[in-house]
Design a protein around this motif. Structure first.
Motif, PDB file in Angstrom:
ATOM      1  N   UNK A 185       0.865  -1.419   0.071  1.00  0.00           N
ATOM      2  CA  UNK A 185       0.013  -0.133   0.060  1.00  0.00           C
ATOM      3  C   UNK A 185       0.810   1.262  -0.022  1.00  0.00           C
ATOM      4  N   UNK A 186       1.870   1.320   0.650  1.00  0.00           N
ATOM      5  CA  UNK A 186       2.875   2.606   0.831  1.00  0.00           C
ATOM      6  C   UNK A 186       3.463   2.698  -0.574  1.00  0.00           C
ATOM      7  N   UNK A 204      -9.873   4.197  -0.525  1.00  0.00           N
ATOM      8  CA  UNK A 204      -9.317   3.216  -0.131  1.00  0.00           C
ATOM      9  C   UNK A 204      -9.823   1.974  -1.517  1.00  0.00           C
ATOM     10  N   UNK A 205     -10.688   2.467  -2.049  1.00  0.00           N
ATOM     11  CA  UNK A 205     -11.180   1.471  -3.220  1.00  0.00           C
ATOM     12  C   UNK A 205     -10.314   1.901  -4.431  1.00  0.00           C
ATOM     13  N   UNK A 206      -9.607   1.238  -5.230  1.00  0.00           N
ATOM     14  CA  UNK A 206      -8.972   1.543  -6.536  1.00  0.00           C
ATOM     15  C   UNK A 206      -9.262   0.545  -7.523  1.00  0.00           C
ATOM     16  N   UNK A 228       1.765 -12.082  -9.978  1.00  0.00           N
ATOM     17  CA  UNK A 228       0.888 -12.697  -9.238  1.00  0.00           C
ATOM     18  C   UNK A 228      -0.449 -12.328  -8.987  1.00  0.00           C
ATOM     19  N   UNK A 229      -0.810 -11.339 -10.003  1.00  0.00           N
ATOM     20  CA  UNK A 229      -2.042 -10.733  -9.908  1.00  0.00           C
ATOM     21  C   UNK A 229      -3.257 -11.454 -10.119  1.00  0.00           C
ATOM     22  N   UNK A 230      -4.384 -11.495  -9.824  1.00  0.00           N
ATOM     23  CA  UNK A 230      -5.611 -12.254 -10.035  1.00  0.00           C
ATOM     24  C   UNK A 230      -6.587 -11.588 -10.993  1.00  0.00           C
ATOM     25  N   UNK A 233      -9.800  -7.025 -12.336  1.00  0.00           N
ATOM     26  CA  UNK A 233      -9.080  -7.704 -11.445  1.00  0.00           C
ATOM     27  C   UNK A 233      -9.978  -7.714  -9.968  1.00  0.00           C
ATOM     28  N   UNK A 234      -9.691  -8.662  -9.039  1.00  0.00           N
ATOM     29  CA  UNK A 234     -10.444  -9.149  -8.152  1.00  0.00           C
ATOM     30  C   UNK A 234     -10.955  -8.086  -7.195  1.00  0.00           C
ATOM     31  N   UNK A 235      -9.928  -7.319  -6.427  1.00  0.00           N
ATOM     32  CA  UNK A 235     -10.274  -6.336  -5.585  1.00  0.00           C
ATOM     33  C   UNK A 235      -9.274  -5.370  -5.546  1.00  0.00           C
ATOM     34  N   UNK A 236      -9.299  -4.213  -4.720  1.00  0.00           N
ATOM     35  CA  UNK A 236      -8.379  -3.253  -4.712  1.00  0.00           C
ATOM     36  C   UNK A 236      -6.887  -3.574  -3.962  1.00  0.00           C
TER      37      UNK A 236
END
Length: 394
Positions: free
Chosen positions: A128-129, A311-313, A342-344, A368-371
């Motif tokens: 995240x950073x 927070x949602x990206x 390794x991203x889904x 993509x699956x999520x943020x």
């Protein structure tokens, strides 16, 4: 009367007036402290002073009173009380503050990274950073010492990972404690209080409850005795869900039978717009597929002004045909994860008819699956994906 008055003068050395007497309560305490100190001297005087100060003030700090009491008891046990108070704190509680992540202040659940000065970060906060620094066009820094951090500068701390895995953690269902390395297995397979579902869920039973009540419920469940007509509505919903999944698979297999199929590895590189408030976007170098020249562009949160505050990206992309064509070119295309990430990504097939007048698609959401997966892409130096294009022949 005169003789009675002359006695104190004689005991005090005679002649002079009697000295004013000190308060009666602290003096015995001081004298007992001095006598218990084993020979008087400076240590006895210090103990007496501490006792005078702490004993006379009931609001004195506890550590001060403990130290005074220890000194008054003979000098040798002065630190025993403080050490005993510190020893009442459990070892795992003391280790929590030592091994916790410097960002979220929680114990890491997976990989642990450290900056060049040794400060620890869990994998989620570390990614995240890096993603935030990409969005703000800044160098990522450690929140503790402000040294620079990156995937090349930071390394994993395997010793901390193993130490954390052995610390006890409480099961969320039965409240018993287990080593963190065994907790996940316990919660999924062994805990008698874990939440489970009826085996007749597939035919509409909504029951959820603790595992130890499962056998009792299944013995009394009414769904196995329902008639076929009662189950038809539930089965129709299941068929619709399965139909959508099969439609995707059938579409992919039908596309693989096309005559003209092309694929290539694509690398999205970060750039900044020329606006007063610059915005992050990605673009690939020109690539050749099916004898045509293409470019892919991507943007974060649909060019939201401050995506780092959200927070949602999400990422959205568009495909652009750069070369000229003699006739409209109808294509199907999809993006998948590359061999080095390794991203889904969930496969979604897009359709568009390219021509000289309409040579670029609208921006479409990258599936993509999520943020968390989006942060993984933003934290990377470049985004590596794989593009497939299928030309539809008429």
């Amino acid at each position: 009367m005169a003789a009675a008055m002359s006695g104190p003068e004689e005991r005090d050395g005679g002649g002079g007036p009697a000295a004013p007497s000190a308060p009666s309560a602290p003096v015995p305490a001081a004298s007992s402290a001095i006598s218990g100190g084993g020979g008087g001297g400076e240590s006895g005087e210090e103990a007496a002073a501490l006792l005078m100060e702490a004993g006379g003030d009931p609001d004195a700090p506890p550590k001060k009173r403990l130290r005074a009491a220890g000194s008054g008891g003979g000098g040798g046990g002065g630190g025993g009380g403080a050490e005993g108070a510190a020893g009442n704190v459990k070892l795992e509680e003391r280790l929590h503050s030592v091994l916790c992540c410097t960002v979220c202040l929680d114990l890491p659940k997976a990989s642990v990274y450290q900056c060049t000065n040794g400060h620890l970060m869990c994998a989620g906060c570390f990614i995240h950073l890096l993603a935030d620094s990409r969005l703000k066009e800044e160098q990522a820094t450690c929140p503790n010492c402000r040294c620079e951090i990156s995937k090349s500068l930071c390394c994993r701390n395997l010793a901390v990972e193993k130490a954390v895995s052995e610390l006890p953690a409480e099961c969320g269902f039965c409240a018993r404690q287990f080593p963190r390395s065994l907790l996940e297995r316990h919660q999924k397979e062994e805990c008698q209080d874990r939440v489970t579902q009826c085996k007749y869920k597939r035919i509409g039973c909504p029951w959820q409850g603790p595992f130890h009540e499962l056998s009792v419920h299944e013995a009394a469940c009414s769904h196995p005795t329902k008639t076929g007509n009662e189950l038809m509505e539930i089965l129709d919903e299941m068929d619709q869900t399965r139909k959508k999944e099969m439609q995707l698979y059938n579409s992919i297999f039908s596309l693989l039978s096309f005559e003209k199929i092309g694929y290539t590895e694509v690398q999205f590189r970060p750039y900044r717009t020329d606006d007063f408030i610059t915005r992050l976007y990605y673009e690939t170098p020109r690539l050749t597929v099916l004898n045509q020249t293409w470019v892919l562009k991507a943007r974060v949160n649909d060019s939201e002004r401050n995506p780092n505050l959200s927070c949602k990206r999400t990422l959205s992309f568009q495909l652009i045909l750069k070369s000229k064509v003699n006739s409209p070119m109808e294509c199907s295309f999809l993006l998948l994860e590359g061999p080095y990430d390794d991203v889904k990504i969930n496969p979604v097939i897009y359709h568009f008819v390219f021509s000289n007048e309409s040579n670029e698609t609208d921006y479409m959401a990258l599936p993509i699956v999520d943020s968390v997966e989006c942060n993984k892409l933003l934290a990377a130096k470049n985004i590596n994906l794989r593009l497939f294009i299928f030309q539809i022949q008429k």
